[in-house]
Design a protein around this motif. Structure first.
Motif, mmCIF file in Angstrom:
data_model
loop_
_atom_site.group_PDB
_atom_site.id
_atom_site.type_symbol
_atom_site.label_atom_id
_atom_site.label_comp_id
_atom_site.label_asym_id
_atom_site.label_seq_id
_atom_site.Cartn_x
_atom_site.Cartn_y
_atom_site.Cartn_z
ATOM 1 N N ALA A 48 -3.821 -0.115 -4.816
ATOM 2 C CA ALA A 48 -3.197 -1.879 -3.614
ATOM 3 C C ALA A 48 -1.514 -1.243 -3.477
ATOM 4 N N LYS A 49 -0.958 -0.388 -2.335
ATOM 5 C CA LYS A 49 -0.107 -0.311 -2.387
ATOM 6 C C LYS A 49 1.120 -1.017 -0.742
ATOM 7 N N GLU A 50 -0.254 -2.651 -0.420
ATOM 8 C CA GLU A 50 0.969 -2.560 0.472
ATOM 9 C C GLU A 50 -0.113 -4.344 0.856
ATOM 10 N N VAL A 51 0.500 -5.241 0.930
ATOM 11 C CA VAL A 51 -0.098 -6.941 1.336
ATOM 12 C C VAL A 51 0.569 -6.915 3.222
ATOM 13 N N PHE A 52 -1.228 -7.305 3.093
ATOM 14 C CA PHE A 52 -1.274 -7.906 4.436
ATOM 15 C C PHE A 52 -1.307 -8.537 5.295
ATOM 16 N N TRP A 53 -1.003 -9.682 6.673
ATOM 17 C CA TRP A 53 -0.876 -10.768 6.639
ATOM 18 C C TRP A 53 -1.355 -10.395 8.289
ATOM 19 N N VAL A 54 -2.460 -11.139 8.369
ATOM 20 C CA VAL A 54 -2.926 -10.733 10.081
ATOM 21 C C VAL A 54 -2.934 -11.697 10.826
ATOM 22 N N ASP A 55 -2.086 -11.713 12.044
ATOM 23 C CA ASP A 55 -1.309 -11.718 12.917
ATOM 24 C C ASP A 55 -2.234 -12.140 14.230
ATOM 25 N N LEU A 105 0.587 -7.206 9.775
ATOM 26 C CA LEU A 105 1.756 -7.402 9.032
ATOM 27 C C LEU A 105 1.605 -6.797 7.855
ATOM 28 N N ALA A 106 2.584 -5.471 7.657
ATOM 29 C CA ALA A 106 1.587 -4.736 6.108
ATOM 30 C C ALA A 106 3.073 -5.255 5.548
ATOM 31 N N LEU A 107 3.478 -5.521 4.559
ATOM 32 C CA LEU A 107 4.188 -5.606 3.190
ATOM 33 C C LEU A 107 4.309 -4.811 2.414
ATOM 34 N N SER A 108 5.434 -3.471 1.827
ATOM 35 C CA SER A 108 4.745 -2.494 1.005
ATOM 36 C C SER A 108 5.004 -3.400 -0.191
ATOM 37 N N ALA A 109 4.791 -2.726 -1.096
ATOM 38 C CA ALA A 109 4.217 -3.558 -2.678
ATOM 39 C C ALA A 109 6.024 -3.231 -3.241
ATOM 40 N N THR A 110 6.887 -2.621 -2.736
ATOM 41 C CA THR A 110 8.022 -2.113 -3.363
ATOM 42 C C THR A 110 8.769 -3.092 -2.925
ATOM 43 N N ARG A 111 8.646 -3.631 -1.480
ATOM 44 C CA ARG A 111 9.371 -4.898 -0.647
ATOM 45 C C ARG A 111 9.056 -5.849 -0.978
ATOM 46 N N MET A 112 7.548 -5.919 -1.631
ATOM 47 C CA MET A 112 6.913 -7.545 -2.386
ATOM 48 C C MET A 112 7.487 -8.060 -3.629
ATOM 49 N N GLN A 113 7.239 -6.681 -4.367
ATOM 50 C CA GLN A 113 8.285 -6.821 -5.465
ATOM 51 C C GLN A 113 9.492 -7.779 -5.523
ATOM 52 N N PRO A 149 10.245 -10.221 9.565
ATOM 53 C CA PRO A 149 11.450 -8.802 9.089
ATOM 54 C C PRO A 149 11.592 -7.718 8.193
ATOM 55 N N TYR A 150 10.301 -8.049 7.560
ATOM 56 C CA TYR A 150 10.483 -6.820 5.952
ATOM 57 C C TYR A 150 9.123 -6.999 6.518
ATOM 58 N N THR A 151 8.435 -6.623 7.847
ATOM 59 C CA THR A 151 6.604 -5.967 7.717
ATOM 60 C C THR A 151 6.999 -5.057 8.916
ATOM 61 N N MET A 152 5.874 -3.960 9.074
ATOM 62 C CA MET A 152 5.975 -3.401 9.614
ATOM 63 C C MET A 152 4.298 -3.432 10.375
ATOM 64 N N GLY A 212 -14.305 -2.599 13.625
ATOM 65 C CA GLY A 212 -14.981 -2.213 12.178
ATOM 66 C C GLY A 212 -14.745 -0.866 11.754
ATOM 67 N N ALA A 213 -13.452 -0.877 11.855
ATOM 68 C CA ALA A 213 -12.689 0.013 10.657
ATOM 69 C C ALA A 213 -11.991 -0.624 9.295
ATOM 70 N N THR A 214 -12.282 0.044 8.407
ATOM 71 C CA THR A 214 -12.393 -0.782 6.955
ATOM 72 C C THR A 214 -10.641 -0.311 6.905
ATOM 73 N N LEU A 215 -9.744 -1.450 6.184
ATOM 74 C CA LEU A 215 -8.348 -1.656 5.717
ATOM 75 C C LEU A 215 -9.033 -0.954 4.071
ATOM 76 N N PHE A 216 -9.204 -1.599 3.537
ATOM 77 C CA PHE A 216 -9.301 -0.188 1.773
ATOM 78 C C PHE A 216 -10.170 -1.044 1.485
ATOM 79 N N HIS A 217 -10.638 0.269 0.405
ATOM 80 C CA HIS A 217 -12.406 -0.258 -0.293
ATOM 81 C C HIS A 217 -11.915 -0.854 -1.459
#
Length: 206
Positions: A89-96, A140-148, A69-72, A79-84
């Motif tokens: 680091a602005k988000e944490v990602f959960w692989v659904d 599922l992306a969880l923002s750094a602010t929300r995670m903290q 519920p707290y993620t987007m 082939g796309a890059t999530l981050f380099h």
């Protein structure tokens, strides 16, 4: 009241009082407004309670889906890059669904894996590895602010993160350097090893 639980409780109580006030005084705008806010505050309070009651005795049984519920949702094509490496680091990602890969390390991350949390928790605030999509992924992306915020508000969630990071560190500790006699050399140090995650519900530490 520095946490969401007492705040939501007070909000629920105020909704009930204003509904009663609006009904008795025939103030229909007030009545309608708080009748709409009441279920929303009740649902948010339920989410907070579920997260606080999450089992932390065994990492294998911790249900990361509680964070949904707290993620987007974020879709990432193959082939796309999530981050380099070095990106902020602005988000944490959960692989659904799908599979991510760390090209530099050759490590695959399947459903249930979490990536990006080390960058969010570190003082530098930068990702330590590049992550790309091996297949079409739903994240599922969880923002750094929300995670903290969740980290400080919910001790169970915080301890879960610490346990995962500690487990990753222990699993990747190299054996001590040994001399020819099979005895560790005094003062010898093993080279650092990158922390990666390969199992579901594991921590990528990126």
């Amino acid at each position: 009241m520095r946490t969401m639980r007492p705040l939501r409780s007070v909000a629920l109580l105020s909704n009930i009082l204003f509904i009663s006030y609006g009904a008795l005084g025939r103030l229909y705008p007030v009545l309608i407004l708080h009748a709409c806010l009441l279920p929303m505050n009740a649902w948010r309070l339920l989410q907070v309670l579920r997260l606080q009651r999450a089992s932390i005795s065994d990492n294998a049984t911790f249900d990361v889906a509680i964070l949904r519920p707290y993620t987007m949702r974020r879709d990432l094509p193959a082939g796309a890059t999530l981050f380099h490496r070095g990106d902020p680091a602005k988000e944490v990602f959960w692989v659904d669904t799908g599979e991510l890969v760390l090209p530099d390390l050759g490590v695959a991350l399947g459903p249930g894996s979490i990536v990006g949390e080390l960058g969010v928790l570190s003082r530098h605030g930068q990702h330590t590895a590049t992550v790309a999509a091996r297949t079409d992924c739903s994240l599922l992306a969880l923002s750094a602010t929300r995670m903290q915020s969740l980290y400080f508000q919910h001790p169970g969630f915080a301890l879960h993160l610490l346990n995962m990071l500690a487990d990753r560190l222990i699993e990747h500790l190299p054996p001590p350097c040994q001399s020819g006699s099979g005895t560790p050399e005094p003062g010898s140090l093993a080279p650092p090893v990158a922390l990666t995650a390969q199992a579901p519900n594991s921590c990528g530490s990126l």
